[in-house]
Design a protein around this motif. Structure first.
Motif, PDB file in Angstrom:
ATOM      1  N   THR A 110       4.018   8.485  -4.798  1.00  0.00           N
ATOM      2  CA  THR A 110       5.252   7.779  -4.464  1.00  0.00           C
ATOM      3  C   THR A 110       5.511   6.680  -5.483  1.00  0.00           C
ATOM      4  OG1 THR A 110       4.111   6.211  -3.014  1.00  0.00           O
ATOM      5  CG2 THR A 110       4.922   8.251  -2.018  1.00  0.00           C
TER       6      THR A 110
ATOM      7  N   ILE B 282       0.868  -1.174   0.000  1.00  0.00           N
ATOM      8  CA  ILE B 282       0.000   0.000   0.000  1.00  0.00           C
ATOM      9  C   ILE B 282       0.904   1.223   0.000  1.00  0.00           C
ATOM     10  CG2 ILE B 282      -1.796   1.269   1.228  1.00  0.00           C
ATOM     11  CD1 ILE B 282      -2.599  -1.382   2.549  1.00  0.00           C
ATOM     12  N   CYS B 283       0.658   2.139  -0.909  1.00  0.00           N
ATOM     13  CA  CYS B 283       1.504   3.316  -0.966  1.00  0.00           C
ATOM     14  C   CYS B 283       0.654   4.561  -1.173  1.00  0.00           C
ATOM     15  CB  CYS B 283       2.543   3.193  -2.094  1.00  0.00           C
ATOM     16  SG  CYS B 283       1.853   3.326  -3.743  1.00  0.00           S
ATOM     17  N   LYS B 284       1.253   5.685  -0.870  1.00  0.00           N
ATOM     18  CA  LYS B 284       0.556   6.960  -1.039  1.00  0.00           C
ATOM     19  C   LYS B 284       0.673   7.421  -2.483  1.00  0.00           C
ATOM     20  CE  LYS B 284       0.960   8.758   3.669  1.00  0.00           C
ATOM     21  NZ  LYS B 284       1.442   9.889   4.501  1.00  0.00           N
ATOM     22  N   SER B 285      -0.331   8.112  -2.931  1.00  0.00           N
ATOM     23  CA  SER B 285      -0.333   8.656  -4.279  1.00  0.00           C
ATOM     24  C   SER B 285       0.872   9.571  -4.471  1.00  0.00           C
ATOM     25  CB  SER B 285      -1.631   9.435  -4.501  1.00  0.00           C
ATOM     26  OG  SER B 285      -1.728   9.870  -5.824  1.00  0.00           O
TER      27      SER B 285
ATOM     28  N   THR C 119      -1.969  -1.308  -3.919  1.00  0.00           N
ATOM     29  CA  THR C 119      -3.074  -0.387  -3.615  1.00  0.00           C
ATOM     30  C   THR C 119      -2.485   0.993  -3.405  1.00  0.00           C
ATOM     31  OG1 THR C 119      -4.325  -2.148  -2.537  1.00  0.00           O
ATOM     32  CG2 THR C 119      -4.999   0.120  -2.081  1.00  0.00           C
ATOM     33  N   VAL C 120      -2.938   1.947  -4.177  1.00  0.00           N
ATOM     34  CA  VAL C 120      -2.462   3.316  -4.065  1.00  0.00           C
ATOM     35  C   VAL C 120      -3.565   4.152  -3.432  1.00  0.00           C
ATOM     36  CG1 VAL C 120      -1.482   5.298  -5.287  1.00  0.00           C
ATOM     37  CG2 VAL C 120      -1.098   2.973  -6.166  1.00  0.00           C
ATOM     38  N   VAL C 121      -3.225   4.791  -2.322  1.00  0.00           N
ATOM     39  CA  VAL C 121      -4.257   5.558  -1.596  1.00  0.00           C
ATOM     40  C   VAL C 121      -3.956   7.045  -1.639  1.00  0.00           C
ATOM     41  CG1 VAL C 121      -4.784   3.628  -0.089  1.00  0.00           C
ATOM     42  CG2 VAL C 121      -3.041   5.290   0.586  1.00  0.00           C
TER      43      VAL C 121
ATOM     44  N   HIS D  71      -0.586   6.412  -8.853  1.00  0.00           N
ATOM     45  CA  HIS D  71      -1.888   7.014  -8.638  1.00  0.00           C
ATOM     46  C   HIS D  71      -2.903   5.910  -8.391  1.00  0.00           C
ATOM     47  CE1 HIS D  71      -0.723  11.127  -9.558  1.00  0.00           C
ATOM     48  NE2 HIS D  71       0.000  10.657 -10.543  1.00  0.00           N
ATOM     49  N   PRO D  72      -4.050   6.254  -7.819  1.00  0.00           N
ATOM     50  CA  PRO D  72      -5.047   5.220  -7.505  1.00  0.00           C
ATOM     51  C   PRO D  72      -5.407   4.322  -8.696  1.00  0.00           C
ATOM     52  CG  PRO D  72      -5.622   7.231  -6.374  1.00  0.00           C
ATOM     53  CD  PRO D  72      -4.431   7.562  -7.246  1.00  0.00           C
TER      54      PRO D  72
ATOM     55  N   SER E 127      -3.612   1.029  -9.088  1.00  0.00           N
ATOM     56  CA  SER E 127      -3.913  -0.086  -8.197  1.00  0.00           C
ATOM     57  C   SER E 127      -4.349  -1.288  -9.019  1.00  0.00           C
ATOM     58  CB  SER E 127      -5.031   0.294  -7.222  1.00  0.00           C
ATOM     59  OG  SER E 127      -4.648   1.375  -6.408  1.00  0.00           O
TER      60      SER E 127
END
Lengths: 113, 114
Positions: B17, B12-15, B112-114, B85-86, B89
């Protein structure tokens, strides 16, 4: 580009029933492969077929390489709950890199106990 | 034989990155590896062919600057999703070829990009 038409798209069967799925193509493939994919996992090779007309078994699984080299089928006999998953056919055409496969759309199999 | 290991199995990573996914052939040398993307209950979509020691070959419509592939050795290929970006995912799967006509797959990576 090349495409494999796999059918049926999904099947709902009772435990103990036999299952049959097939793939067809408008072009010739030199190798036909059948994979099973469990949720959240990568595909696992079930059966590989290398010669036109070849019929190969792996336990309850039987697959055949069509004589025209444009089709293949997979049969599962006496299905059990762990047969649940997505089944993919894949073909390797002549002149392509080893491992570069063309995939069918997949058959989602559900087995009711 | 013919074992392919993919890592991580999920991330899971942040948008914005970047995320790196590794694909290793454990018991054979893979001159060619393949990267796929798969949406739920759909087939595998080939993204690119990774060739050891040379540039990857991308399928039509796949952004090579977005999905960076490196195949520095005969047992390792990496896929880096840059500025994720999301909509990136998805389930990413690698396979290794070159041993025979079959391909052997890694376990897949759920991004999963959050």
């Amino acid at each position: 580009g090349q495409q494999l038409n796999q059918s049926p798209q999904s099947m709902f069967i009772q435990e103990g029933e036999d299952v049959s799925m097939n793939c067809t193509s408008s072009s010739i493939f030199n190798t036909w492969l059948w994979y099973k994919q469990d949720p959240g996992e990568g595909p696992v090779l079930l059966i590989a077929l290398y010669k036109a007309g070849e019929l190969t078994s792996n336990g309850r699984l039987t697959a055949q390489f069509g004589i025209t080299r444009k089709d293949s089928f997979l049969n599962i006999s006496a299905s059990i709950p762990s047969d649940v998953g997505i089944y993919f056919c894949a073909g390797l055409a002549g002149g392509t890199s080893y491992g570069k496969l063309t995939f069918g759309q997949g058959t989602i199999l559900t087995v009711h106990p | 034989g013919a074992v392919v290991s993919q890592h991580p199995s999920w991330v899971i990573c942040k948008s914005g990155t970047s995320v790196k996914i590794e694909c290793r052939s454990l018991d054979f040398q893979a001159t060619t590896m393949f990267w796929y993307r798969q949406f739920p209950k759909q087939s595998l979509m080939l993204m690119a062919t990774s060739n050891e020691g040379s540039k990857a070959t991308y399928e039509q419509g796949v952004e090579k600057d977005k999905f960076l592939i490196n195949h520095a050795s005969l047992t390792l290929s990496t896929l880096t999703v840059t500025s994720a970006h999301p909509e990136d995912s998805s389930f990413y799967i690698c396979s290794a070829g070159g041993v025979s006509t079959e391909a052997f797959f890694g376990q897949g990576t759920r991004l999963t990009v959050v």
